[in-house]
Enzyme design. Structure first.
Site, PDB file in Angstrom:
ATOM      1  NE  ARG A   1      -2.550  -0.004   3.600  1.00 26.24           N
ATOM      2  CZ  ARG A   1      -3.223   0.067   4.636  1.00 26.24           C
ATOM      3  NH1 ARG A   1      -4.521  -0.386   4.648  1.00 26.24           N
ATOM      4  NH2 ARG A   1      -2.849   0.684   5.632  1.00 26.24           N
TER       5      ARG A   1
ATOM      6  CG  ASP B   1       1.424   6.686   3.068  1.00 24.91           C
ATOM      7  OD1 ASP B   1       0.429   6.063   3.672  1.00 24.91           O
ATOM      8  OD2 ASP B   1       2.340   6.919   3.774  1.00 24.91           O
TER       9      ASP B   1
ATOM     10  NE  ARG C   1       6.616  10.298   3.060  1.00 29.91           N
ATOM     11  CZ  ARG C   1       5.580  10.909   3.019  1.00 29.91           C
ATOM     12  NH1 ARG C   1       4.366   9.952   3.102  1.00 29.91           N
ATOM     13  NH2 ARG C   1       5.098  12.211   3.533  1.00 29.91           N
TER      14      ARG C   1
END
Length: 267
Positions: A51, A53, A199
């Site tokens: 998945r 973002d 990130r």
């Protein structure tokens, strides 16, 4: 009997709220499911290897779904691409699969690329597709510091506060930082990732590249097991899901982490 299909997909994540279907906005999953419905007149659930973002891109996302309709692989690819227009999503390849292949549950590893553009001039062609950092970065120092994160660790310091994974322990198989012209490419590989893990690692390595932190500081942040001890969360713009690995692919078997969950695959 339904045929299981595997598709390899690239997409520009800028206009989407991420991969997963949402009630309040567009998603990559919902666009693909609608494209299947239009060409095959069947309602399916499209499962992905990971998945992503909102704003995160993909060059090699793998997804799977079942179709009752008998159709060739070329037809699946071309029909989906026709019905996906004008969304910035492309099906690169479609493959008929045998056995119990599942894009997420069969996946044994995932790889991400993060792009930093390191120059003074603003982004024109790559706006929304790279993180612009205007002051000089030392890619070699970033790479050396990244090696402190390789292996099996408690990555609480690099985990989003809303992460739903049952454990912060992950095994990071690869983390590299390489200068490619005016860009720095950070590549991460693991069985699965915590929410925002890639990130947050990139945001931390940027501090090393700026000379504000050392590799020892990165080590200390990891050992603190506290999100506030690490660097900022890098923007979604520069992150790309590049590859999903399956049995038979060249991916080192990590120490067992148990089954991967949807919340642990979105970088």
């Amino acid at each position: 009997m339904a045929q299981r299909w595997k598709i390899t997909v690239e997409f520009n994540g800028s206009p989407f709220l991420g991969w997963q279907r949402q009630d309040h906005g567009p998603s990559v999953q919902s666009c693909l499911e609608e494209a299947v419905r239009r060409f095959a007149q069947e309602t399916v659930t499209v499962h992905a290897a990971g998945r992503t973002d909102s704003g995160v891109h993909a060059t090699g996302m793998v997804a799977s779904f079942d179709l009752e309709k008998s159709v060739s692989a070329e037809k699946v690819r071309d029909a989906l691409n026709y019905h996906l227009k004008p969304n910035p999503i492309a099906v690169l390849k479609a493959e008929a699969m045998e056995g119990d292949f599942h894009a997420r549950f069969t996946c044994i590893g995932r790889a991400y690329l993060y792009r930093i553009t390191n120059r003074r001039a603003p982004l024109a062609l790559d706006a929304g597709r790279s993180w612009l950092v205007s002051h000089p970065l030392d890619a070699d120092a970033m790479h050396a510091a990244a090696q402190r994160l390789i292996g099996r660790h408690d990555f609480t310091s690099f985990r989003a506060s809303l992460c739903q994974a049952t454990s912060p322990v992950k095994t990071l198989a690869e983390l590299t930082a390489t200068r490619v012209g005016e860009e720095i490419h950070i590549v991460a590989r693991a069985r699965s990732f915590l929410h925002h893990q890639v990130r947050n690692m990139v945001g931390t390595l940027k501090m090393v590249g700026e000379g504000r932190w050392t590799a020892d500081d990165v080590q200390a942040a990891l050992e603190a097991r506290d999100r506030s001890a690490a660097g900022q969360t890098a923007p979604a713009d520069g992150l790309y899901f590049t590859r999903a690995f399956y049995p038979g692919d060249d991916f080192p078997e990590p120490i067992s982490e148990g089954p991967s969950t949807p919340s642990s695959t979105n970088g």
